[in-house]
Scaffold this active site. Structure first.
Site, PDB file in Angstrom:
ATOM      1  CG  PHE A 366      -1.945  -1.044   1.108  1.00 64.36           C
ATOM      2  CD1 PHE A 366      -3.157  -0.746   0.784  1.00 64.36           C
ATOM      3  CD2 PHE A 366      -1.942  -2.335   1.317  1.00 64.36           C
ATOM      4  CE1 PHE A 366      -4.218  -1.489   0.479  1.00 64.36           C
ATOM      5  CE2 PHE A 366      -2.864  -3.169   1.261  1.00 64.36           C
ATOM      6  CZ  PHE A 366      -4.068  -2.828   0.865  1.00 64.36           C
ATOM      7  N   GLY A 367       1.921   1.398   0.451  1.00 63.12           N
ATOM      8  CA  GLY A 367       2.824   2.398   0.495  1.00 63.12           C
ATOM      9  C   GLY A 367       4.072   2.016   1.226  1.00 63.12           C
ATOM     10  CD  GLN A 368       7.529   5.904   0.080  1.00 65.83           C
ATOM     11  OE1 GLN A 368       8.816   6.017   0.282  1.00 65.83           O
ATOM     12  NE2 GLN A 368       6.989   6.802  -0.512  1.00 65.83           N
ATOM     13  CE  LYS A 384      -0.060   0.662   5.144  1.00 67.85           C
ATOM     14  NZ  LYS A 384      -0.661  -0.600   6.023  1.00 67.85           N
ATOM     15  CG  ASP A 482      -1.656  -9.912   4.691  1.00 63.73           C
ATOM     16  OD1 ASP A 482      -1.038 -10.859   4.574  1.00 63.73           O
ATOM     17  OD2 ASP A 482      -1.081  -8.887   4.496  1.00 63.73           O
TER      18      ASP A 482
END
Ligand SMILES: Nc1ncnc2c1ncn2[C@@H]1O[C@H](COP(=O)(O)OP(=O)(O)OP(=O)(O)O)[C@@H](O)[C@H]1O
Length: 707
Positions: A366-368, A384, A482
């Site tokens: 989803f990103g960093q 995030k 998850d």
């Protein structure tokens, strides 16, 4: 068995391989690879015989590409490569990885995790500059008396070397750094260390792990009255003249509190001090940190430092601008630099907090995730920064929704090990989620332990916390979807307290919209077979995680979904027939070789009945049918069945030759096997619920008797 939490948190960090070795009850955590050939972590020299004699380490676990020296020193476990979550938006209704060359399944293990674990090292290497010997200031030349590089040069050189090993966390690194901090400079201490007869430092004060020569060069102490004469002349390099630095051995002590980390200055003599620009003396520490520019200027008159020319260290990869007016890269990730400011764009808003970007913590689908400091409160947080694509933003809004629900309604007192969300804001079209700052995740912890698995007592402590969280989620009909070691993080590096993170894929039990969920290694059979699911899929993932914490590497490291199912069947047998009959995907992976049998019930109409006989397709059959390129499973364990894998996992060195401990260890393993069978039951209706698992002797510590 009751677990002593206090004991775990003592002793310089529970994760420290030293700790694991001392407290090793399963031994998997006790192996601290170091590069000392004589100090083989297995206690055995590496050779093929040794490998063959290993009961449960398949040959593929040993990386034969390592040079002999390396192999001699330790067993290098090469864990299976891991794949990131599939892109959840690329094909929402995909039921399985039909095309086994799916381009959207990134294999990110070395790159992604390498960038997390190896970051500090590469950072040091980028910024470290060594003094060439000829440019040393007079005081530094004195330091190079022992033909060693000066303090700065020495440690930075070490770091340079380490930086080449990307993604490798040196388990000794903390110890190495601690050794500097824990040196006591109190001169009296040094005086006490001098043998009055020889005038030389007493060797008894050496601590085993500390290098004599290194300390000599790093911390020379001047003291006239204790200089010893070199009457015999001797080798000039090592002869000590009056007024020469005496190689006194600093005394080591355990750091108990922050105040112990304060350096004690050598007040007796100024000669070791570097000059500052105003001709005053400053300590080596200042000279090489806050006074570094001055130090360079004094070393070389040509040296010029211009802050504006200092390149900003970029944290995002790739860093080339592509979208969003050049703010984003080709992956729609915001290009971030150290010292970038996040937030504070909305002057009209009451909450207009600004955050200073300090470092990168992780990279996900989803990103960093970056480490930041709240500019006003100075508090450290993790942010995030979501990719600027609408599908990622929408999914992340769902993460915010679940975290707010959990933080505010379900666990307002922060008791059940869920990540805390502090704030959200938009920065340059990117949704930013401000979290509490956590430490390493469990995958990194296993990596730090060279994938040798963790101490069984530590596994119990971690599992108990996870079961507590899963109980709460189940009670509230929520599914994490998850769970994996990467999504379980330590709160701090010195305590086994954890938090579950990444609710980006979570859902409600009543709204299980997606059929393609969970990271493959931790994916439940009902998901792969295309059956309805509930919160029990998290319990399957937990079973995989517990086994991995024990073994050090994933128990079902499937290279594809077909391979994943094959591994599960090889280890646990076939799922119940009803699951295979009902599963939407069953025909993709299995063939029903129906057979007939006679029924002798006296009814002439019932003479023949069909018997379902499901079998996994062979690799060839599968490849032919789907034009795929599946390969036979790479073996990571010598045994196939769960019981044998756990039972025959190597016995720790610390209990070899100790029958009493060995017996206790084997009992623990039987209990663990029973516990794992409860979690890894392929039938979701028979699988342990979190509440049932919490009552298992593996968790309660009650005596286990499987008779
Ligand atoms: N609060 C935090 N503190 C420290 N590190 C964190 C924090 N949150 C996330 N991380 C690190 O960043 C990594 C990625 O975070 P996260 O799993 O939330 O991202 P993602 O994009 O959802 O990843 P995935 O690909 O698993 O879906 C984590 O594995 C962890 O190492």
């Amino acid at each position: 068995m009751e677990v002593d939490n206090e004991e775990i948190s003592n002793g310089g960090g529970f994760w420290n391989p030293k700790y694991l070795e001392q407290n090793d009850s399963n031994g998997s955590g006790g192996n601290n690879n170091n590069n000392n050939d004589n100090n083989n972590s297995q206690g055995i020299q590496w050779n093929q015989n040794f490998l063959d004699s290993q009961p449960n380490v398949a040959a593929s676990q040993v990386n034969s590409n390592f040079n002999m020296k390396r192999r001699k020193s330790s067993i290098i476990i090469t864990p299976p490569s891991r794949t990131a979550n599939t892109n959840p938006f690329q094909n929402k209704n995909i039921i399985s990885d039909g095309n086994y060359n799916n381009s959207y399944i990134r294999n990110y293990d070395t790159t992604r995790r390498g960038s997390i674990a190896g970051y500090n090292y590469s950072h040091v290497s980028n910024n470290s500059v060594r003094f060439p010997q000829q440019q040393l200031a007079p005081q530094q030349q004195q330091q190079s008396y022992y033909n060693q590089p000066p303090l700065g040069g020495y440690s930075l050189q070490k770091n340079l070397h380490r930086s080449k090993v990307k993604g490798f966390i040196d388990p000794n690194d903390l110890q190495r750094r601690q050794s500097v901090a824990t040196v006591n400079y109190d001169t009296k201490q040094h005086i006490n260390n001098i043998n009055p007869n020889t005038g030389k430092p007493s060797v008894q004060n050496l601590h085993g792990s500390f290098n004599f020569r290194r300390r000599q060069s790093a911390y020379p102490i001047f003291n006239d009255s204790f200089a010893y004469n070199n009457s015999s002349g001797g080798n000039k390099k090592f002869s000590i003249q009056k007024n020469d630095p005496i190689n006194l051995i600093p005394t080591m002590f355990n750091v108990q509190s922050k105040s112990d980390l304060k350096p004690t200055l050598n007040i007796l003599k100024d000669d070791t001090r570097r000059a500052s620009i105003n001709s005053q003396k400053i300590s080596p520490l200042h000279a090489l940190t806050s006074g570094l520019v001055t130090t360079y200027s004094l070393c070389s008159p040509d040296f010029q430092y211009n802050l504006s020319k200092n390149p900003k260290r970029v944290l995002t990869k790739p860093s080339e601008p592509a979208y969003n007016n050049g703010f984003d890269n080709v992956n729609s990730d915001l290009i971030l630099y150290v010292n970038s400011i996040l937030g504070g764009e909305n002057n009209n808003e009451i909450n207009n907090t600004k955050y200073l970007v300090l470092d990168v913590l992780g990279q996900g689908t989803f990103g960093q995730v970056v480490k930041c400091q709240n500019i006003t409160t100075k508090a450290l947080v993790a942010i995030k920064v979501i990719k600027s694509k609408s599908e990622y933003v929408n999914q992340s809004i769902s993460e915010v929704r679940y975290l707010e629900l959990i933080n505010k309604k379900i666990d307002p007192e922060n008791k059940h090990h869920f990540l805390r969300l502090f704030d959200t804001f938009i920065h340059k079209n990117h949704l930013c989620l401000v979290f509490e700052l956590l430490s390493n995740n469990l995958y990194e912890l296993l990596k730090q332990n060279q994938f040798h698995g963790l101490n069984i007592r530590l596994i119990k402590i971690l599992t108990k916390q996870l079961l507590d969280s899963l109980t709460i989620l189940k009670m509230n009909k929520l599914v994490h979807c998850d769970l994996k070691p990467e999504n379980i993080s330590l709160i701090s590096p010195d305590k086994p307290d954890i938090k579950i993170i990444d609710f980006g894929s979570s859902c409600e039990e009543t709204r299980t919209l997606y059929t393609y969920i969970q990271s493959r290694f931790y994916r439940a059979p009902e998901i792969m077979l295309g059956l309805p699911y509930s919160s029990s899929i998290d319990m399957w993932s937990l079973g995989c995680i517990v086994a991995e914490l024990f073994l050090g590497i994933p128990i079902f490291p499937g290279a594809s979904e077909f391979n994943q199912l094959t591994r599960i069947v090889n280890t646990l047998g076939y799922p119940p027939t009803w699951m295979l009959l009902k599963g939407k995907n069953t025909n993709k992976y299995l063939i029903n070789r129906v057979s007939s049998s006679n029924v002798n019930d006296g009814n002439p109409n019932n003479t023949v009945t069909q018997v379902n006989n499901f079998e996994l397709k062979t690799v060839n059959e599968f490849n032919l049918e789907y034009n795929a390129s599946e390969k036979p499973s790479k073996r990571y364990f010598k045994y196939d069945s769960l019981d044998d894998i756990i039972r025959h996992y190597r016995i720790p060195r610390t209990i070899q030759g100790r029958p009493d401990l060995l017996e206790a260890e084997l009992k623990e393993r039987e209990c663990l096997i029973h516990f794992l069978h409860g979690l890894l039951n392929q039938n979701p209706f028979e699988r342990f619920t979190p509440q049932e698992a919490l009552m298992h002797p593996f968790i309660t510590g009650d005596a286990f008797n499987n008779k």
